[in-house]
Every structure is written in structure tokens, then in C-alpha cells.
Motif scaffolding. Sequence first.
Motif, PDB file in Angstrom:
ATOM      1  N   MET A  67       0.771  -1.354   0.164  1.00 33.71           N
ATOM      2  CA  MET A  67       0.069   0.382   0.346  1.00 33.71           C
ATOM      3  C   MET A  67       0.722   1.023  -0.123  1.00 33.71           C
ATOM      4  O   MET A  67       0.239   2.407  -0.603  1.00 33.71           O
ATOM      5  N   LEU A  68       1.765   1.387   0.449  1.00 36.66           N
ATOM      6  CA  LEU A  68       3.023   2.599   0.761  1.00 36.66           C
ATOM      7  C   LEU A  68       3.710   2.687  -0.705  1.00 36.66           C
ATOM      8  O   LEU A  68       3.875   4.037  -0.820  1.00 36.66           O
ATOM      9  N   ARG A  71       0.541   4.018  -3.248  1.00 38.05           N
ATOM     10  CA  ARG A  71       0.655   5.409  -2.518  1.00 38.05           C
ATOM     11  C   ARG A  71       1.874   6.726  -2.763  1.00 38.05           C
ATOM     12  O   ARG A  71       1.099   7.361  -3.884  1.00 38.05           O
ATOM     13  N   ASP A  81      -3.617   2.497  -6.620  1.00 43.12           N
ATOM     14  CA  ASP A  81      -2.328   3.966  -5.809  1.00 43.12           C
ATOM     15  C   ASP A  81      -3.392   4.838  -5.889  1.00 43.12           C
ATOM     16  O   ASP A  81      -2.957   5.932  -4.971  1.00 43.12           O
ATOM     17  N   ARG A  82      -4.580   5.117  -6.352  1.00 39.55           N
ATOM     18  CA  ARG A  82      -5.396   6.651  -5.570  1.00 39.55           C
ATOM     19  C   ARG A  82      -6.378   5.620  -4.420  1.00 39.55           C
ATOM     20  O   ARG A  82      -6.538   6.562  -3.530  1.00 39.55           O
ATOM     21  N   ALA A  84      -4.938   4.055  -1.833  1.00 36.44           N
ATOM     22  CA  ALA A  84      -3.739   3.874  -1.118  1.00 36.44           C
ATOM     23  C   ALA A  84      -3.312   5.431  -0.655  1.00 36.44           C
ATOM     24  O   ALA A  84      -2.839   6.090   0.006  1.00 36.44           O
ATOM     25  N   LYS A  85      -3.453   6.422  -1.838  1.00 35.88           N
ATOM     26  CA  LYS A  85      -3.215   7.980  -0.767  1.00 35.88           C
ATOM     27  C   LYS A  85      -3.937   8.472  -0.002  1.00 35.88           C
ATOM     28  O   LYS A  85      -3.941   9.944   0.578  1.00 35.88           O
ATOM     29  N   ASP A  89      -0.055   6.642   6.838  1.00 35.92           N
ATOM     30  CA  ASP A  89       0.643   5.739   7.553  1.00 35.92           C
ATOM     31  C   ASP A  89       0.324   4.338   8.599  1.00 35.92           C
ATOM     32  O   ASP A  89       0.168   3.462   8.706  1.00 35.92           O
ATOM     33  N   ILE A  92      -2.910   2.691   6.944  1.00 33.10           N
ATOM     34  CA  ILE A  92      -2.049   1.665   6.410  1.00 33.10           C
ATOM     35  C   ILE A  92      -1.954   0.684   7.774  1.00 33.10           C
ATOM     36  O   ILE A  92      -1.997  -0.776   7.316  1.00 33.10           O
TER      37      ILE A  92
END
Length: 103
Positions: A67-68, A71, A81-82, A84-85, A89, A92
Motif C-alpha cells: 500500500m505504501l 501510494r 495507487d488512488r 492508497a493515497k 501511514d 495503512i
Amino acid sequence: MPTFGAYRAWALLAATLVALPAAGTAAAQGAPPPGAEGCAGCHPPAPMAGAPPPLRTVPPEDIAAAMLAFRGGARPATVMDRIAKGFTDEEIRAIAAWAGRRP
């Protein structure tokens, strides 16, 4: 003859006793952190051809790292990507810990 207040007290006690087992079960199972239940929309409970992996089969530290990476743009993605943004932290890590320990 009991008063209305006495009936109300007994009703409150009975409602509390009925609710306690359910609350204990939810706490023992670990309620999902905010955003975690949405993962099930794409990640199936068991492996399926063409689907993302079931998260319960992935170690929590790998979920968090992925996930990081999504992101930060270090890992290519179609939608992760969208997604996870939208998480910090801490969020997540909480999602990864919860998803990685699901039965």
C-alpha cells in the motif's frame, strides 16, 4: 407493587446483559478499521483467476509495504495507487494488521 423506575432499571439491566456477549464477540474478532471493509470489493476471500490476492493470505507487513508503494507511485497499479493515497501511514498499518489476520 414495583414502581415505574424499578421496571426501567430491570429493563436496562436486561438490555445490558443481552448486549454484552455481542460486544465481546465483536471486540474479540477485532472490528475493521475505517476503510478496511472496502478491500473485499476487489480482494476475494479465496484465490480466484484474474482477481487480486485474498488479503488473508498475505502477511500484514507485505500488505502495508504494498500500500505504501502504491501510494508513493513505486508500484504500478490500476486503482490501488488512488485508493492508497486516501490513507495515512497509521491507517495503512491498521488495515494491514486487520486484513492479514482474518480467518
